[in-house]
Design a protein around this motif. Structure first.
Motif, PDB file in Angstrom:
ATOM      1  N   LYS A  96     -10.925  -3.366  15.659  1.00 29.08           N
ATOM      2  CA  LYS A  96     -11.555  -2.830  14.448  1.00 29.08           C
ATOM      3  C   LYS A  96     -10.700  -3.028  13.196  1.00 29.08           C
ATOM      4  CE  LYS A  96     -13.902   0.717  17.204  1.00 29.08           C
ATOM      5  NZ  LYS A  96     -15.158  -0.022  17.289  1.00 29.08           N
ATOM      6  N   HIS A  97      -9.399  -3.291  13.383  1.00 29.09           N
ATOM      7  CA  HIS A  97      -8.469  -3.505  12.273  1.00 29.09           C
ATOM      8  C   HIS A  97      -8.467  -2.312  11.305  1.00 29.09           C
ATOM      9  CE1 HIS A  97      -7.531  -7.662  13.396  1.00 29.09           C
ATOM     10  NE2 HIS A  97      -8.794  -7.753  13.724  1.00 29.09           N
ATOM     11  N   THR A  98      -8.489  -1.113  11.868  1.00 29.15           N
ATOM     12  CA  THR A  98      -8.371   0.121  11.076  1.00 29.15           C
ATOM     13  C   THR A  98      -7.109   0.859  11.497  1.00 29.15           C
ATOM     14  OG1 THR A  98      -9.681   1.380  12.693  1.00 29.15           O
ATOM     15  CG2 THR A  98     -10.870   0.385  10.845  1.00 29.15           C
ATOM     16  N   PRO A  99      -6.452   1.582  10.573  1.00 31.43           N
ATOM     17  CA  PRO A  99      -5.264   2.377  10.941  1.00 31.43           C
ATOM     18  C   PRO A  99      -5.693   3.678  11.621  1.00 31.43           C
ATOM     19  CG  PRO A  99      -5.726   2.642   8.610  1.00 31.43           C
ATOM     20  CD  PRO A  99      -6.743   1.663   9.137  1.00 31.43           C
ATOM     21  N   LEU A 100      -6.224   3.556  12.837  1.00 32.54           N
ATOM     22  CA  LEU A 100      -6.893   4.651  13.535  1.00 32.54           C
ATOM     23  C   LEU A 100      -6.058   5.932  13.625  1.00 32.54           C
ATOM     24  CD1 LEU A 100      -9.410   5.532  15.127  1.00 32.54           C
ATOM     25  CD2 LEU A 100      -8.368   4.562  17.173  1.00 32.54           C
ATOM     26  N   PRO A 101      -4.799   5.882  14.100  1.00 32.00           N
ATOM     27  CA  PRO A 101      -4.034   7.133  14.202  1.00 32.00           C
ATOM     28  C   PRO A 101      -3.783   7.782  12.846  1.00 32.00           C
ATOM     29  CG  PRO A 101      -3.036   5.396  15.538  1.00 32.00           C
ATOM     30  CD  PRO A 101      -4.064   4.745  14.669  1.00 32.00           C
ATOM     31  N   ALA A 102      -3.548   6.974  11.793  1.00 33.91           N
ATOM     32  CA  ALA A 102      -3.282   7.519  10.456  1.00 33.91           C
ATOM     33  C   ALA A 102      -4.508   8.219   9.886  1.00 33.91           C
ATOM     34  CB  ALA A 102      -2.823   6.405   9.507  1.00 33.91           C
TER      35      ALA A 102
ATOM     36  N   VAL B 201      -4.251   1.279  -1.237  1.00 30.18           N
ATOM     37  CA  VAL B 201      -4.755   0.216  -0.355  1.00 30.18           C
ATOM     38  C   VAL B 201      -4.476  -1.164  -0.949  1.00 30.18           C
ATOM     39  CG1 VAL B 201      -6.525   1.694   0.650  1.00 30.18           C
ATOM     40  CG2 VAL B 201      -7.092   0.355  -1.364  1.00 30.18           C
ATOM     41  N   THR B 202      -3.381  -1.295  -1.695  1.00 30.81           N
ATOM     42  CA  THR B 202      -3.060  -2.550  -2.390  1.00 30.81           C
ATOM     43  C   THR B 202      -3.082  -3.745  -1.456  1.00 30.81           C
ATOM     44  OG1 THR B 202      -1.682  -1.345  -3.972  1.00 30.81           O
ATOM     45  CG2 THR B 202      -1.306  -3.713  -3.787  1.00 30.81           C
ATOM     46  N   GLU B 203      -2.556  -3.595  -0.244  1.00 31.01           N
ATOM     47  CA  GLU B 203      -2.463  -4.715   0.693  1.00 31.01           C
ATOM     48  C   GLU B 203      -3.828  -5.195   1.172  1.00 31.01           C
ATOM     49  OE1 GLU B 203       0.202  -3.519   3.794  1.00 31.01           O
ATOM     50  OE2 GLU B 203       1.760  -2.918   2.389  1.00 31.01           O
TER      51      GLU B 203
ATOM     52  N   ILE C  68     -10.024  10.001   2.269  1.00 28.53           N
ATOM     53  CA  ILE C  68      -9.514   9.706   3.612  1.00 28.53           C
ATOM     54  C   ILE C  68      -9.165   8.232   3.743  1.00 28.53           C
ATOM     55  CG2 ILE C  68     -10.107   9.659   6.066  1.00 28.53           C
ATOM     56  CD1 ILE C  68      -9.573  12.447   4.970  1.00 28.53           C
ATOM     57  N   PHE C  69     -10.030   7.358   3.222  1.00 25.71           N
ATOM     58  CA  PHE C  69      -9.786   5.911   3.288  1.00 25.71           C
ATOM     59  C   PHE C  69      -8.442   5.573   2.649  1.00 25.71           C
ATOM     60  CE2 PHE C  69     -10.081   1.624   1.543  1.00 25.71           C
ATOM     61  CZ  PHE C  69     -10.571   0.897   2.609  1.00 25.71           C
ATOM     62  N   ALA C  70      -8.166   6.151   1.483  1.00 24.93           N
ATOM     63  CA  ALA C  70      -6.955   5.800   0.736  1.00 24.93           C
ATOM     64  C   ALA C  70      -5.707   6.461   1.306  1.00 24.93           C
ATOM     65  CB  ALA C  70      -7.134   6.181  -0.734  1.00 24.93           C
ATOM     66  N   VAL C  71      -5.759   7.779   1.544  1.00 25.61           N
ATOM     67  CA  VAL C  71      -4.540   8.506   1.908  1.00 25.61           C
ATOM     68  C   VAL C  71      -4.063   8.138   3.306  1.00 25.61           C
ATOM     69  CG1 VAL C  71      -3.575  10.806   2.291  1.00 25.61           C
ATOM     70  CG2 VAL C  71      -5.023  10.391   0.315  1.00 25.61           C
ATOM     71  N   SER C  72      -4.977   7.755   4.195  1.00 23.97           N
ATOM     72  CA  SER C  72      -4.541   7.318   5.525  1.00 23.97           C
ATOM     73  C   SER C  72      -3.591   6.133   5.419  1.00 23.97           C
ATOM     74  CB  SER C  72      -5.754   6.950   6.393  1.00 23.97           C
ATOM     75  OG  SER C  72      -6.493   5.889   5.818  1.00 23.97           O
ATOM     76  N   ARG C  73      -3.749   5.310   4.368  1.00 23.63           N
ATOM     77  CA  ARG C  73      -2.846   4.163   4.163  1.00 23.63           C
ATOM     78  C   ARG C  73      -1.454   4.630   3.748  1.00 23.63           C
ATOM     79  NH1 ARG C  73      -7.957   3.115   5.734  1.00 23.63           N
ATOM     80  NH2 ARG C  73      -8.412   0.881   5.781  1.00 23.63           N
TER      81      ARG C  73
ATOM     82  N   SER D 180       0.839  -1.183   0.000  1.00 18.36           N
ATOM     83  CA  SER D 180       0.000   0.000   0.000  1.00 18.36           C
ATOM     84  C   SER D 180       0.884   1.245   0.000  1.00 18.36           C
ATOM     85  CB  SER D 180      -0.912  -0.004   1.231  1.00 18.36           C
ATOM     86  OG  SER D 180      -1.809  -1.089   1.189  1.00 18.36           O
ATOM     87  N   GLY D 181       0.252   2.411  -0.165  1.00 19.80           N
ATOM     88  CA  GLY D 181       1.005   3.667  -0.068  1.00 19.80           C
ATOM     89  C   GLY D 181       1.030   4.480  -1.340  1.00 19.80           C
TER      90      GLY D 181
END
Length: 483
Positions: free
Chosen positions: A362-368, A255-257, A335-340, A107-108
Motif C-alpha cells: 500500500k506504500h503507506t506509513p501504517l504504524p505512524a 509531506v514534502t517528500e 492525520i495524513f500530514a502529522v503521521s509523516r 517531510s516532517g
C-alpha cells in the motif's frame, strides 16, 4: 511491512544524536534509489497540495465559534481587523515554510526544520508534545464537532446525547485512520472532494450575505468600533483564536517528500490556499454580521446554523451536514500530514523504529498512522479536551516561532544552501517576533493554563535523555523501544 532503509550520510556538523546515528538522506537527495526499496510515492500534485492546506485549515471554527475573537476584541470592526490581520500573518508564516520546504526537501514539518537548525533536543521535545498531547487532543476536538453536527439533523427537537456524539465520533476517527492506512491516493481524492464541500459551505453563507448587503442590511456595521474596548489581556487571546482558525497552512510541509516538483508546487499551493482562505474567512464574518448582531453572535452556539435558520428556512438543515463534512476533511488532512512527522522522527531515531515502517503493497506509513488511534480514543473519552488545547496552544506557536527564527539562523549558518524560493528577511523576522510576543502575552493573560502547558512541554527534556541519550539501557527497555 518493510522498514525504510537508512542511507548513511556524512554529518554536516549540525549534530550526532543518540548512538551516533547520522542524519538520514531525504528522498530528494539525488542518490540513486536502491532497487526494490519501499518508499512513500510522490502522489501529491499541486491540486492535491491545495486541497490538503485548504481542507485542513477550514474546519469547524469558521462555522461554529467566531465569537471567540468578537468576545476578546469587544467590537465588530476590531474583530474583522483581527480576522484580516491573522490571515496576513498566517500568509507570512506560510511563505516562510515555503522557503524551508524548497531548501530542506524532507517531510516532517516543524520537527525537521527545528532538527536542521537547532539540533535534536528541541526537535525531540516538539515531536514528544505533538505525539502525546497536541495531535490526539486536536483530533478528538475536531472529531467531536464532526459527531455533533452529523447527528444534528436527527435531533432537531431535543438535545443530542453525549454518548451518541462520542460513539459516532469514535467511528469517524476509526474511518479516517483506516482510510489513511489503506491508500495515499484515496486519502488525497477524498480530501479534494471534502475541500470542494467546504468551499461550497462558505459560499452558501457568503452569497446570501452579499445579497443582504445589496439590500442595505448594514445596521450591525454602524458604529462598528463601539462597544467594549479591547484590552491587553484580550488581544492575545483574540489572536490565538484567529490563528487557530487559520492553522493548517504548514501541513503540506509535513509531506514534502511526497510532493511532485516541490520547488514549484509548495510555494504555489501555499500562496493560492492562503489567499482563498483569508478572503473566504473575512467575507464569511461580514456575512454573519449582515444578519446577526454582535450580542446574538456571542449567544449563539453555532453561528452558521443561526445564520442559516434566519435566512434559509428548511434549507438550513444542509448546513450541519456541510459542517460535519468540513470537520471530517480537517481530521483526514491532519492525520495524513502529522503521521509523516512521526514517520520522519522514527527514521531519525527519536521514536520507536516500528513507526518508520512502510506497508510493502500500500506504500503507506501504517504504524505512524495507527499509533494515534488509541491515544485519540483516550482523549475522546477522558478529560476536558478544550482546556487541554488551551494549555498547549501556546506550545504550538512557541515552536512555530522557533521554526521561523531557525530560517533566519540558517540564512547565516548555511548561506550556500540552495534556496529556490526565498522570502524577504523582514517577513520571518516579523512573524517569529509576533509568535513569541503572543506566547509571552499569554503567560501574562492566562498564567495558569499557559503554565500547565509549559510544564507538559518541559517533560520532553528528561524524556529525551532517558529514551535517546542514555546508552546503558537494559535489554528489555531496548526491546520495548524497538532497538
Amino acid at each position: 511491512m518493510s522498514r525504510k532503509a537508512a542511507v548513511p550520510t556524512v554529518s554536516n556538523g549540525s549534530y550526532l544524536q543518540g548512538q551516533a546515528n547520522g542524519r538520514l538522506s531525504s528522498m530528494d537527495s539525488g542518490r540513486p534509489a536502491q532497487e526494490g526499496k519501499v518508499v512513500l510515492k510522490k502522489k501529491v500534485t499541486l491540486l492535491r497540495g491545495i486541497s490538503i492546506i485548504i481542507g485542513t485549515i477550514i474546519g469547524a471554527g469558521i462555522f461554529i465559534s467566531p465569537k471567540g475573537i468578537l468576545k476578546n476584541t469587544g467590537s465588530v470592526g476590531m474583530s474583522l481587523i483581527v480576522w484580516t490581520a491573522c490571515g496576513i500573518l498566517s500568509l507570512f508564516g506560510a511563505l516562510c515554510y515555503a522557503e524551508l520546504g524548497t531548501c530542506i526537501k524532507k517531510s516532517g514539518g516543524h520537527y525537521t526544520y527545528i532538527l536542521e537548525a537547532f539540533g535534536p533536543l528541541p526537535a525531540f521535545v516538539r515531536v514528544w508534545v505533538e505525539l502525546l498531547i497536541i495531535r490526539p487532543a486536536a483530533t478528538a476536538v475536531i472529531s467531536l464537532a464532526f459527531g455533533r453536527y452529523i447527528l444534528e439533523p436527527f435531533f432537531m427537537q431535543c438535545e443530542i446525547p453525549e454518548l451518541a456524539i462520542k460513539l459516532i465520533t469514535a467511528v469517524g476517527i476509526t474511518l479516517v485512520m483506516v482510510l489513511n492506512s489503506t491508500s495515499v491516493s484515496w486519502s488525497a481524492r477524498i480530501q479534494m472532494f471534502l475541500t470542494f464541500c467546504k468551499l461550497v459551505a462558505i459560499l452558501i453563507i457568503i452569497v446570501p450575505g452579499v445579497i443582504q448587503l445589496i439590500k442595505g442590511e448594514t445596521q450591525h456595521f454602524k458604529n462598528a468600533f463601539a462597544g467594549n474596548d479591547a484590552s491587553v489581556m484580550g488581544l492575545p487571546l483574540a489572536f490565538y483564536s484567529g490563528m487557530y482558525a487559520y492553522s493548517g497552512w504548514f501541513y503540506l510541509n509535513f509531506v514534502t517528500e511526497e510532493v511532485e516538483n516541490p520547488e514549484k508546487n509548495i510555494p504555489l499551493a501555499i500562496c493560492i490556499s492562503m489567499i482563498i482562505v483569508t478572503v473566504g474567512y473575512v467575507l464569511t464574518n461580514v456575512a454573519y454580521f449582515t444578519t446577526i448582531s454582535a450580542g446574538d453572535l456571542l449567544l449563539s452556539k453555532a453561528v452558521a446554523v443561526t445564520f442559516a435558520e434566519r435566512l434559509m428556512g428548511n434549507f438550513s438543515l444542509a448546513v450541519p451536514v456541510f459542517v460535519a463534512l468540513s470537520c471530517f476533511g480537517s481530521m483526514n488532512g491532519g492525520i495524513f500530514a502529522v503521521s509523516r512527522m512521526f514517520f520522519v522522527a522514527s527514521r531519525e531515531g527519536h521514536l520507536p523504529e516500528i513507526l518508520s515502517m512502510i506497508h510493502v503493497r500500500k506504500h503507506t506509513p501504517l504504524p505512524a498512522v495507527i499509533v494515534l488511534h488509541p491515544l485519540t480514543m483516550i482523549m475522546l473519552f477522558n478529560g476536558d479536551l478544550y482546556s487541554l488545547l488551551n494549555f498547549l496552544s501556546f506550545a504550538r506557536w512557541l515552536f512555530i516561532g522557533l521554526v521561523v527564527a531557525g530560517l533566519i539562523y540558517l540564512r547565516y549558518k548555511r548561506p550556500d544552501m540552495p534556496r529556490p524560493f526565498k522570502v524577504p528577511i523582514f517577513i520571518p523576522a516579523l512573524f517569529s517576533f509576533t509568535c513569541l510576543f503572543m506566547v509571552a502575552l499569554s503567560l501574562y493573560s492566562d498564567p495558569v493554563n499557559t503554565g500547565i502547558g509549559f510544564a507538559i512541554t518541559l517533560t520532553g527534556i528528561p524524556a529525551y535523555y532517558l529514551f535517546i541519550v542514555w546508552d546503558k539501557k537494559p535489554k528489555w527497555f531496548r526491546k520495548l523501544l524497538g532497538k
